[in-house]
Motif scaffolding. Structure first.
Motif, PDB file in Angstrom:
ATOM      1  N   ALA A  36      -3.582 -17.195  37.574  1.00 52.39           N
ATOM      2  CA  ALA A  36      -4.175 -17.626  38.843  1.00 52.39           C
ATOM      3  C   ALA A  36      -3.543 -16.939  40.046  1.00 52.39           C
ATOM      4  CB  ALA A  36      -4.051 -19.140  38.986  1.00 52.39           C
ATOM      5  N   SER A  37      -2.233 -16.724  40.002  1.00 53.08           N
ATOM      6  CA  SER A  37      -1.526 -16.273  41.207  1.00 53.08           C
ATOM      7  C   SER A  37      -0.710 -15.002  41.037  1.00 53.08           C
ATOM      8  CB  SER A  37      -0.594 -17.388  41.713  1.00 53.08           C
ATOM      9  OG  SER A  37      -1.324 -18.559  41.976  1.00 53.08           O
ATOM     10  N   CYS A  44       4.212 -20.475  44.688  1.00 56.49           N
ATOM     11  CA  CYS A  44       3.406 -21.683  44.488  1.00 56.49           C
ATOM     12  C   CYS A  44       4.267 -22.866  44.062  1.00 56.49           C
ATOM     13  CB  CYS A  44       2.321 -21.437  43.443  1.00 56.49           C
ATOM     14  SG  CYS A  44       1.198 -20.087  43.835  1.00 56.49           S
ATOM     15  N   LEU A 182      -5.465 -17.156  49.030  1.00 55.69           N
ATOM     16  CA  LEU A 182      -6.270 -17.838  48.014  1.00 55.69           C
ATOM     17  C   LEU A 182      -5.551 -17.950  46.664  1.00 55.69           C
ATOM     18  CD1 LEU A 182      -8.913 -19.224  47.286  1.00 55.69           C
ATOM     19  CD2 LEU A 182      -9.885 -16.970  46.745  1.00 55.69           C
ATOM     20  N   PRO A 183      -4.920 -16.871  46.146  1.00 57.12           N
ATOM     21  CA  PRO A 183      -4.176 -17.032  44.885  1.00 57.12           C
ATOM     22  C   PRO A 183      -3.063 -18.061  44.975  1.00 57.12           C
ATOM     23  CG  PRO A 183      -4.513 -14.707  45.385  1.00 57.12           C
ATOM     24  CD  PRO A 183      -4.917 -15.477  46.604  1.00 57.12           C
ATOM     25  N   LYS A 186      -4.645 -21.551  44.726  1.00 57.91           N
ATOM     26  CA  LYS A 186      -5.005 -21.812  43.327  1.00 57.91           C
ATOM     27  C   LYS A 186      -3.761 -22.112  42.498  1.00 57.91           C
ATOM     28  CE  LYS A 186      -7.924 -19.225  41.203  1.00 57.91           C
ATOM     29  NZ  LYS A 186      -8.581 -18.019  40.660  1.00 57.91           N
ATOM     30  N   MET A 189      -2.331 -25.611  42.863  1.00 57.08           N
ATOM     31  CA  MET A 189      -3.107 -26.591  42.107  1.00 57.08           C
ATOM     32  C   MET A 189      -2.629 -26.656  40.651  1.00 57.08           C
ATOM     33  SD  MET A 189      -7.226 -26.627  41.391  1.00 57.08           S
ATOM     34  CE  MET A 189      -7.128 -25.081  40.465  1.00 57.08           C
ATOM     35  N   TYR A 190      -2.339 -25.501  40.068  1.00 52.94           N
ATOM     36  CA  TYR A 190      -1.886 -25.480  38.673  1.00 52.94           C
ATOM     37  C   TYR A 190      -0.477 -26.032  38.538  1.00 52.94           C
ATOM     38  CZ  TYR A 190      -5.982 -22.915  37.129  1.00 52.94           C
ATOM     39  OH  TYR A 190      -7.276 -22.580  36.806  1.00 52.94           O
ATOM     40  N   PRO A 337      -6.952 -28.099  36.084  1.00 46.91           N
ATOM     41  CA  PRO A 337      -7.470 -28.650  37.350  1.00 46.91           C
ATOM     42  C   PRO A 337      -7.921 -30.101  37.210  1.00 46.91           C
ATOM     43  CG  PRO A 337      -8.369 -26.455  36.960  1.00 46.91           C
ATOM     44  CD  PRO A 337      -7.685 -26.872  35.694  1.00 46.91           C
TER      45      PRO A 337
END
Length: 374
Positions: A36-37, A44, A182-183, A186, A189-190, A337
């Motif tokens: 995701a990132s 994150c 954006l990454p 995301k 969230m993970y 998610p």
């Protein structure tokens, strides 16, 4: 088997949850977070940590103001069975899905690296059989076992982190946010999907002999965050952000490059101890909690017939052939998610319910006091 009430101290719950939830954070979560990132995935984790602190503050509020028997028995007593079933349905769905994913992922890993010539059905049967007897032994013995297993798991993690220092390049962690925000969003969230599993403390509250304090939740959250941050940054520094994204098990790949001097290598069998310790405890604990949810009398011992049926259903589901590609796609797009949203919404709703009940009880107590005075 012991009775289903008041048999754990907070320290035992801590060991149990670190070992079981640590498998999600250490094994299943990291490859999806990297996907995701990428390079920004370690950022994150730092962003998600303070958000998760707010989450555990809400969780502690729920625990503190719930009845002595726990939040879910309180909901059933105050609102009835229908509302209780509606509230527990998402949690039951999480337990079932997470158990299936843990077994399936563990079998895929074992088949790929250690038991390539062993039929998958045999591996499934061995894991299910072991977890069946662990579940029947009860949550107290799971916690005691975790107390013996977890220290070595942690020591092995520290060992690989220290020994692989020579092959780490911190420059590979930078530059950050080179692909925009954006990454990072995301990725947060993970990360929260893994950290929010602290919610399981709410399910274990009825088994606690002592009050669960905020510091217990804070230490647990910090430890789980370290289980993500450590191997994640190590993977990026050792293999680079691009190569790390291609690994299915980045934490395991770090064992494969481990060398101590000229004559000691191929120590990846230690990873087998770590994976099986976390996997068996996680599967057994979740099946135990399912057995408690479906039990008619929450204070009696687990129903052996019920547990047997649950394990037979789990084993039957594993016989259904699912392509590995779609299995991991489901985890990435829906499972992680989804559990983040389940835990977030359940906690927010539970905190609101507890707040309303608390205010109503205070109001009723005040009115009763005034009536008795008059």
């Amino acid at each position: 088997m012991e009775n289903l009430t008041k048999i754990l101290i907070p320290r035992q719950m801590f060991l149990l949850l670190v070992l079981s939830t640590g498998l999600l954070n250490h094994v299943i979560l990291i490859p999806n977070l990297l996907k995701a990132s990428g390079r920004d995935s370690w950022i994150c984790v730092l962003i998600a940590y303070p958000i998760a602190i707010i989450f555990i503050w809400l969780l502690h509020y729920i625990i503190k103001h719930s009845s002595h028997g726990g939040f879910f028995p309180m909901i059933r007593y105050r609102f009835g069975r229908v509302v209780s079933y509606l509230f527990t349905a998402p949690i039951i769905l999480f337990l079932i899905t997470s158990t299936y994913i843990t077994v399936r992922d563990l079998v895929i890993w074992l088949s790929a690296y250690f038991l390539a010539e062993t039929p998958v059905i045999v591996i499934n049967l061995l894991i299910i059989s072991a977890c069946y007897f662990i579940t029947l032994s009860g949550i107290k013995y799971m916690a005691i076992s975790s107390g013996f297993l977890l220290p070595l798991v942690v020591l092995l993690g520290i060992m690989i982190a220290v020994v692989n220092t020579s092959v780490k390049d911190p420059n590979l962690l930078f530059p950050v946010i080179s692909d925009g925000y954006l990454p990072v969003v995301k990725g947060v969230m993970y990360v929260l999907a893994g950290l929010f599993e602290v919610y399981i403390v709410l399910l274990l509250q009825p088994f606690a002999q002592e009050p669960i304090k905020f510091k217990h939740l804070f230490i647990l959250l910090t430890f789980l965050t370290m289980l993500i941050f450590g191997p994640l940054t190590a993977s990026i520094m050792e293999f680079g952000p691009i190569e790390s994204k291609h690994f299915r098990y980045p934490a395991y790949e770090q064992w494969r490059i481990l060398n101590i001097g000229e004559y000691i290598s191929n120590l990846d069998f230690f990873a087998l101890y770590q994976w099986l310790s976390g996997g068996l405890i996680r599967i057994s604990l979740f099946m135990f909690l399912l057995g408690v949810f479906f039990a008619k009398n929450k204070r009696e011992r687990l129903n052996i017939k019920l547990v047997t049926v649950l394990f037979l259903l789990l084993f039957s589901s594993l016989l259904i052939k699912v392509e590995t590609y779609y299995f991991y796609k489901f985890i990435y797009l829906y499972f992680l998610p989804g559990i983040m949203m389940i835990f977030l919404s359940q906690t927010a709703l539970a905190a609101l319910i507890v707040f309303v009940l608390k205010k109503r009880d205070e109001h009723n107590a005040k009115n009763n006091k005034m009536e008795s005075t008059t």
